[in-house]
Structure formats: C-alpha cells, structure tokens
Scaffold this active site. Structure first.
Site, mmCIF file in Angstrom:
data_model
loop_
_atom_site.group_PDB
_atom_site.id
_atom_site.type_symbol
_atom_site.label_atom_id
_atom_site.label_comp_id
_atom_site.label_asym_id
_atom_site.label_seq_id
_atom_site.Cartn_x
_atom_site.Cartn_y
_atom_site.Cartn_z
ATOM 1 N N GLY A 81 0.794 -1.228 0.000
ATOM 2 C CA GLY A 81 0.000 0.000 0.000
ATOM 3 C C GLY A 81 0.819 1.267 0.000
ATOM 4 N N CYS A 121 -18.507 -12.987 -19.916
ATOM 5 C CA CYS A 121 -19.815 -13.099 -20.560
ATOM 6 C C CYS A 121 -19.762 -14.109 -21.714
ATOM 7 C CB CYS A 121 -20.231 -11.719 -21.067
ATOM 8 S SG CYS A 121 -21.986 -11.559 -21.396
#
Lengths: 325, 260
Positions: free
Chosen positions: A61, A301
């Site tokens: 981070g 998809c």
C-alpha cells in the site's frame, strides 16, 4: 577516432540512435520487433522498476517513487501499467489486457499489440489462461489464482490528493497514519446524499496500515482485492509512483459503523448471459429509451454464453453488443 | 488541590531571532489551568512570533516550553516526536486564527468541519459525530439547520464561531487565539467575546490570547503581558495593568484607547 573501422569514410554519420541494440548476454532478450529491446524498455530501466516493485511488495500500500519513463503513448493511457508489465514480462508469459472490463476497446487492443510486437509474447483474452493481466477500471469476474499478476493503470495514486493538495503534507499524513481526513470526505458524502456516494476509487486500508487508492475500479471490485491469491501491482506513470498489494493481504474499505461499506447492486442479471452478482454496463440501444445491462467483463460473458447460459435478450441483441459468436 | 497549583504551561527564556532581526527575547511565564492570559502590544512587538513558538509552528532560537500532559508529566514540547506533537495539536490544544479561512476547511460542510478532529482521533460512527457537531453548533449559536452548509456561505462572525467549535470539540485544555475578534464589526465582536468568556469559564480552558485591542484583553483575560520590541515589559493582573500601568509604553497604550 581510432575505434572507427578502416572502411569508414571521414565524416560518416554516427550510428543512428534507434539502431538495434545488442542482445543481453542471456540471449533471450530479443524476440520482439527489430530495433527494440525485449518488451520495449531497456534492461537498466526494468531493473530500476523491479527494485521499486520489490519495495512496494515489501510495504503493501505504500507509494514508491520511481523514475517513470516516457512511453510511446500519451499519459492517461496506461503508461504506468505498461512500464510495470514490461518489467515483469518474460518470454513465456501470456498477457491479457482489459479496459473497462473489455478486451476489445482501443486501449486494450493497442497495449496488447504493443507487447506482441515488442516482446513477441503470446496474448489472450481468457482470464484463466493469462499469467499477467493489465487492467484499467476492472478486476475480472473470474477469481484469480496465485500464479497470476494483476497490473493496474493508475491515474491518481494518492487517495488524499483532492482533500490535501500538498505532497509534503500527504506524505507526512501517511508516515504518521493520520487518515481522519478521508473520513471527512465520506462524512460529506453521507451529509449530502444520505449514503456514501463514492462509487469508484473507493479508499481502502491495506494490511491495517496504508490508506490506498484502488485506482478507478468500481467499489464493486474492492472485496476482490481482499486476500487475493494474485499479486496486485499498481503503476502511475505521470505521477511516478508504484505500489502493490502482496498476495493474501488484508484490504479493508473505509466506512462508518452506522454506514457500512456496500457494493453496487444490480436489479437484473446480465441480459446476454444471465449472470448474477457481476458488474454490469448500461448499453443504450435506440433513441426511444431502449437499453440493456450486460456484463462489463466481456470474456466472462462470452465464456458463459459458450457454456450455454443465456440472458433474456441474447437472441435479439444487436451484434455490436453481443459480438459475432 | 496540589494539582491546581501546578502550571499547565511553563515557558523559560524563550527567544527567537530571524537572522539578525529580533522576534522575541527572553520571554518567561507560567500558565495555570483555567487561566486566560492576554499578550498585548503594537504591530511588530513580537506577539505573533510568541504565539507561533508556543503552538510549535516555529522553533525557538533558545529557551524551552514545557507542557503538562494529561498523565501529569511535564514534557518539553520540542522534545516530543512530531507524531506526538501533531496529536497534541489536534486533541489537547486548539488554535483560533484571526482569519477563519486558515482554520477551517472552506469547501466542506460545517458538520464535517466540527467532526474532523473527532474522526482524526478515531470516531467512526456517523450518527454520533453528527450529534456532537449539532450540539457544538448550538453551543456557539449557529442555527443547527446550517450543519450541511459550507463555511463559505457563512458570515464572518459565524465563521469565527464555527472555528471555535471545531477547536473545542475534542475538549482541549489549552487554546491559542490570534486576534479572534479582528475584522469583525463591534456588535458581532461583543457577541463573540461573550461566547468566548462563557466557554472558557464553562470548560475551564487555559487560553493564551494575542490581541492589540485592550478592550478584548480587559473582557477576556485574567492576566496581561505587555510586549514591546520583542521583550515583555510589564506583566500583572489585567485590571491592575490597565488601571495602573507602570511602564511609560503601557501608559501610552492605555491612554491611546479611543473613547466614545
């Protein structure tokens, strides 16, 4: 001048700067287009970037500054992500590039071609086949594995930037872990809209320490960053920062006790493949209000449709949405 | 009882030079809990330098500032780590600027301005933060339906009151004020002084207030310190100094007040 061979005429032009560079000693660094080193960047630059990446992984981070190079593409098109990908790419890697979840938009296609040309590596659109996935705006729906690396293109690496414009101050805030200001922004959201209205680039805390921008991914994808088996690398080219989330690292989205973090919800499943609990794009079909909601992850998809799943509009969807398959 | 006798803030030999120019020289005083001290003097007398030193925005050339932490231990504020000092600044101390734009976030709502310090020390419950902000707006006489308005939409007096609420929300023990009533018209100023006096008494605040306005010092402070050319030339109880000034310069200051 004694180094010049006897055949050189006096006053001959010096070697062209873009002349082919010799291959590295291991002999594997060619393989791309003539005149370019493997994956475009020179080896010294890659070493510099890899050092930054290693530091970033060691401090999850934390934004590591690095000497970002000019790339043959404009800022905002993924120069940071491309430099990371170029630095970690090996000849056996298989690259997938997605832009807003899609494999076939301009940005995704041109970056994929760039590495096909300069590194001669294999590319794919299948999430499962890829070893490196460079992304802008999405994390694939297909869960990632521990042998995959996700490379994010980041426009604004500093989550506090729009609240505190001074870089010296934001660095100090990170150093002293003073993150109250981020909650001021979330407070403002609730005061104005009744709920936390931030929907993308939703701030997270990594490994309980650093406040981190997830890049402009929808907050729908935030939970996927938590304890992800895949290594996540973030590159910001213009801002010259690299940061990372090591595999299996805690990633917590900020919230209030009485306004907990929630992901976006969709009322209907994908109109093409019928998938639930995926991130959907709205597609406007005509000028009379016709529209449909389809998976933003095109590969997910298509694979579902190939496996026989069908949404309510699959049969009558125009080809620019449903594709040729 | 013994606690009451110990100073909250103890300043010894505080000196600041800007190159060869004098900021302030050899300032020393003790400030006790609940005490309000005014620093008066004309422009350039070193009062603002002194306030910047006390609030650790400037490092002194010589001298020390010691502060009694909540655990009762006196600590040199310049020996604290930066993290400790910043934590002190946003919890146990307050700073009210003359220009509210310096002390407020002008683009975020009044509620968030008041709540910021709470969130900075870990408050994570929106309802409670908002409740606290509402009660503080009420205390500083700002209509509670203005909680979602940004301070840009507030008048000068309201901004100053909001800045005070923002500073007091964490229950500080020591507040620095730099000309808090500067630039306000007299009726607004009177209302603000009234509010400050009430809050300081209710919360048992220790206050160091810098002002060039002797009337403000008279109303708010228990003690007064007169500065000239970087030095403290006279100190004493406010009424004593203002009614019976000893130094010629103080006499000049007092006699310069315009009467209506």
């Amino acid at each position: 001048m004694s180094a010049v061979g006897p055949t050189s005429a006096k006053g001959a032009a010096p070697p062209h700067p873009a002349a082919p560079r010799p291959p590295s000693p291991d002999g594997r660094r060619t393989g791309g287009a003539d005149g370019y080193n493997f994956a475009y960047l020179d080896e010294q630059t890659k070493r510099m970037i890899r050092r930054a990446i290693l530091k970033a992984i060691a401090i999850p981070g934390y934004q590591v500054p690095f000497a970002s190079r000019e790339m043959p593409m404009p800022y905002g098109w993924g120069t940071g992500g491309v430099q990371i990908t170029a630095s970690i790419l090996g000849p056996d890697d298989i690259l997938k590039v997605i832009d807003q979840g899609s494999d076939d938009t301009t940005n995704a296609v041109s970056i994929r071609r760039f590495f096909e040309k300069t590194a001669g590596i294999a590319t794919t659109t299948r999430t499962r086949e890829a070893t490196i996935i460079q992304t802008r705006h999405r994390i694939p729906e297909e869960p990632l594995a521990d042998d995959q690396v996700l490379v994010y293109q980041v426009p604004t690496p500093e989550p506090l930037r729009f609240l505190e414009p001074r870089e010296t101050e934001t660095r100090k805030m990170h150093a002293l872990e003073e993150y109250g200001l981020m909650h001021v922004k979330l407070y403002e959201d609730i005061a104005r809209h009744g709920h936390i209205a931030t929907t993308y680039d939703y701030p997270v805390k990594v490994d309980g320490r650093y406040l981190t921008a997830p890049s402009p991914t929808p907050k729908f994808d935030n939970p996927k960053m938590h304890m992800s088996p895949a290594l996540q690398l973030f590159g910001a080219g213009r801002e010259k920062r690299i940061y990372a989330i090591a595999p299996f690292t805690r990633v917590v989205s900020l919230d209030f006790e009485d306004h907990p973090f929630e992901v976006n919800r969709f009322e209907r499943p994908c109109a093409l493949c019928g998938a639930d609990n995926v991130y959907l794009d709205e597609v406007v079909l005509d000028n009379s209000g016709g529209r449909m909601f389809v998976c933003s992850d095109t590969d997910f998809c298509q694979e579902r449709r190939a496996a026989g799943h069908a949404g309510e509009m699959l049969a009558r969807a125009p080809s620019f949405v449903a594709g040729q398959r | 009882m013994v606690e009451e006798d110990l100073p909250l803030l103890s300043v010894v030999g505080l000196t600041k030079f800007y190159g060869r120019r004098v900021g302030c020289i050899d300032v020393a005083f003790d400030l006790h809990p609940g005490e309000v001290m005014a620093v008066v003097g004309e422009s350039g007398s070193g009062k603002s330098t002194l306030l910047s030193l006390l609030s650790t925005q400037l490092e002194p050339t010589a001298g020390s500032i010691r502060y009694r932490m909540r655990d009762g231990v006196m600590r040199d504020v310049f020996a604290l780590t930066e993290a400790e000092r910043r934590f002190l600044m946003r919890t146990d101390w307050g700073f009210v600027h003359q220009d509210p734009a310096l002390g407020l976030r002008m683009a975020v709502s009044a509620g968030a301005n008041v709540g910021e310090r709470l969130m900075a020390v870990g408050a994570r419950h929106y309802g409670r933060i908002r409740g606290e902000a509402l009660s503080w707006l009420e205390r500083v006489e700002i209509e509670t339906d203005r909680i979602d308005d940004p301070p840009r939409a507030f008048s000068g007096g309201m901004r100053q009151r909001l800045q005070i609420a923002r500073n007091l929300v964490t229950g500080p023990r020591l507040v620095f004020m730099d000309e808090p009533t500067g630039g306000l018209d007299v009726s607004v100023q009177a209302r603000l002084l009234d509010l400050l006096r009430t809050l300081a008494a209710d919360l048992d605040l220790s206050v160091v207030i810098v002002t060039h306005d002797l009337a403000v010092a008279r109303i708010l402070s228990h003690r007064i310190m007169v500065m000239r050319q970087g030095r403290v030339i006279e100190t004493g109880l406010t009424d004593q100094v203002l009614d019976d000034p000893h130094e010629p310069y103080t006499q000049l200051l007092v006699s310069s007040i315009l009467q209506v």
